[in-house]
Design a protein around this motif. Structure first.
Motif, PDB file in Angstrom:
ATOM      1  N   TRP A 139       0.817  -1.219   0.000  1.00 61.99           N
ATOM      2  CA  TRP A 139       0.000   0.000   0.000  1.00 61.99           C
ATOM      3  C   TRP A 139       0.848   1.266   0.000  1.00 61.99           C
ATOM      4  O   TRP A 139       0.516   2.250  -0.648  1.00 61.99           O
ATOM      5  CB  TRP A 139      -0.963   0.004   1.207  1.00 61.99           C
ATOM      6  N   TYR A 140       2.011   1.231   0.705  1.00 62.00           N
ATOM      7  CA  TYR A 140       2.853   2.435   0.769  1.00 62.00           C
ATOM      8  C   TYR A 140       3.555   2.693  -0.565  1.00 62.00           C
ATOM      9  O   TYR A 140       3.876   3.839  -0.887  1.00 62.00           O
ATOM     10  CB  TYR A 140       3.861   2.350   1.936  1.00 62.00           C
TER      11      TYR A 140
ATOM     12  N   SER B 211      -4.506   1.459   4.101  1.00 60.70           N
ATOM     13  CA  SER B 211      -3.210   1.509   4.779  1.00 60.70           C
ATOM     14  C   SER B 211      -3.255   0.689   6.065  1.00 60.70           C
ATOM     15  O   SER B 211      -4.311   0.524   6.668  1.00 60.70           O
ATOM     16  CB  SER B 211      -2.830   2.950   5.117  1.00 60.70           C
TER      17      SER B 211
ATOM     18  N   LEU C 107       5.475   1.381   8.802  1.00 59.63           N
ATOM     19  CA  LEU C 107       4.616   1.126   7.638  1.00 59.63           C
ATOM     20  C   LEU C 107       4.712  -0.321   7.163  1.00 59.63           C
ATOM     21  O   LEU C 107       3.891  -0.770   6.365  1.00 59.63           O
ATOM     22  CB  LEU C 107       5.013   2.035   6.459  1.00 59.63           C
TER      23      LEU C 107
ATOM     24  N   GLU D 176      -0.900   0.752   9.539  1.00 59.82           N
ATOM     25  CA  GLU D 176       0.244   1.370  10.208  1.00 59.82           C
ATOM     26  C   GLU D 176       0.370   0.866  11.642  1.00 59.82           C
ATOM     27  O   GLU D 176      -0.616   0.700  12.346  1.00 59.82           O
ATOM     28  CB  GLU D 176       0.086   2.892  10.209  1.00 59.82           C
TER      29      GLU D 176
END
Length: 253
Positions: free
Chosen positions: A4-5, A202, A118, A204
């Motif tokens: 995703w990052y 995301s 991340l 995290e």
């Protein structure tokens, strides 16, 4: 498959520089300079440098800086900005989990979630800390910010992020915080630099201070100091609280 990052930071460099959380560069570099006692001989590594905002500002002040990032579009933007500012910074593409440096730097910085927190697993996040430690010379200093695990226990992450955002910034929705893993899953909505609307899920990792202290002590950092991280106004005078979205970590090898 892209993580995703990787997807988020593809063609998002110009817009990224307009996000509210990137506006504290000058004050943050003031703090960094003070921490290394204005030693212009200090060699600095910026992990997860993004568009190079800290690297470029420190280079303008006379420091030798290498900035590394996984995103080619962020690095392109960083090189472009360095050219416009007429400063020399070495920008290189590296995965923070596989950094090639050993005992080379007096200071390592990793700000604004520069890769750390991340990653898909805790082991990968730890690898990043390990690589930062390996890159440092003896007596070197490590300054980074990370997500404060105390914050989501008392506050809404979604409300905080959306309240900080300006018009045109990323927005956040469907947040879900897992108490067992301290991971926050959310939907990030952005318009990238090409005008494409993107929705990205995301994940995290938030850390509590005792975890960070323990991880760094296992890497032979001593002392490890943790404070609240105020945007553009880092200070050793800010005691960490449940109101701080991020914590500022300062560790010495």
């Amino acid at each position: 498959m892209k993580q995703w990052y990787e997807e988020l930071f593809e063609n998002y460099a110009v817009k990224y520089d307009k996000e509210s959380f990137t506006q504290g560069t000058i004050g943050e570099c003031d703090f960094i300079e003070k921490e290394i006692e204005y030693n212009k001989e200090a060699k600095i590594l910026d992990i997860g440098c993004g568009t190079g905002r800290h690297s470029i500002e420190l280079a303008k002040r006379g420091y030798k800086v290498i900035g590394i990032d996984l995103s080619e579009s962020m690095l392109r933007r960083a090189k472009q900005k360095a050219g416009e500012e007429d400063v020399e910074v070495k920008f290189e593409k590296h995965d923070a989990r596989k950094i090639p440096y050993l005992d080379q730097f007096d200071l390592v910085i990793m700000l604004c979630e520069g890769g750390f927190s991340l990653m898909e697993t805790d082991e990968m996040n730890f690898q990043i800390l390990q690589n930062a430690a390996n890159a440092l010379k003896s007596k070197g200093k490590f300054i980074f910010t990370t997500l404060n695990g105390l914050f989501p226990l008392f506050n809404s992450v979604k409300e905080f992020l959306n309240s900080e955002a300006e018009s045109g910034n990323a927005t956040y929705d469907n947040n879900s915080f897992d108490l067992m893993t301290f991971r926050d899953v959310s939907k990030i909505c952005i318009e990238d630099d090409l005008g494409n609307q993107k929705e990205i899920q995301s994940v995290e990792r938030y850390y509590v201070p005792s975890e960070i202290t323990w991880l760094l002590k296992t890497l032979n950092f001593q002392p490890v100091d943790i404070f609240g991280a105020k945007l553009g106004a880092f200070s050793r005078g800010d005691k960490l609280s449940t109101k701080d979205f991020e914590m500022l970590v300062i560790a010495e090898k």
